[in-house]
Enzyme design. Sequence first.
Site: not given
Ligand code: COA
Length: 158
Positions: A17, A41, A90, A128
Amino acid sequence: MRRVVYPGTFDPITNGHIDLIERAVRLFDQVVVAVAADTHKAPLFDTERRLALARESVAHLPSVQVTAFSGLLVTFSATQGTDVILRGLRAVSDFEFELQLASMNRRLSPGFETLFLTPAEQYAYLSSSLVREVSRLGGDVSAFVPLPVHAALRERFG
Ligand code: COA
């Protein structure tokens, strides 16, 4: 002023990140790291802790702000004065979900744009949940997370 929102759960924030944030800092005047409070989650760290760890981990980057958000991302982004968000890609496996997210967000808010950046190769496999698992099982994650996160994981898992 060019502003971008970088949303995620950040449970916890990793070097992957940070790598992406450092790239965004070179492209935008301000980067808002948006820590999602609503998550399907079951997080290891609560919102306050995820926020604090993210803040400590980007303290070296003055143009980066860290804030929590709940509700729709498009609504939150509007309050931040931008309709541009950043997401990391990724691997091909990220693409399908990211395409859905980007398309839905644009449907919810026409004009909303999602930019994708790829992290450095050494972080392509990092997530993560892998960090949490390796740490829980006693493995060394110091190469994958910022120092404050490493300390928090050691405190949690010993
Ligand atoms: N380096 C390391 N890990 C990374 C990464 C990077 N550069 N980019 C993504 N990841 C990993 C994260 O660690 C995470 O791992 P995990 O699932 O093993 O914990 C995974 O990729 C995805 O995580 P993240 O990028 O944090 O996205 P998310 O799926 O957790 O979050 C939101 C998604 C919060 C952005 C999305 O749910 C959202 O917008 N929510 C708000 C409500 C909303 O508007 N909903 C409608 C959306 S259309």
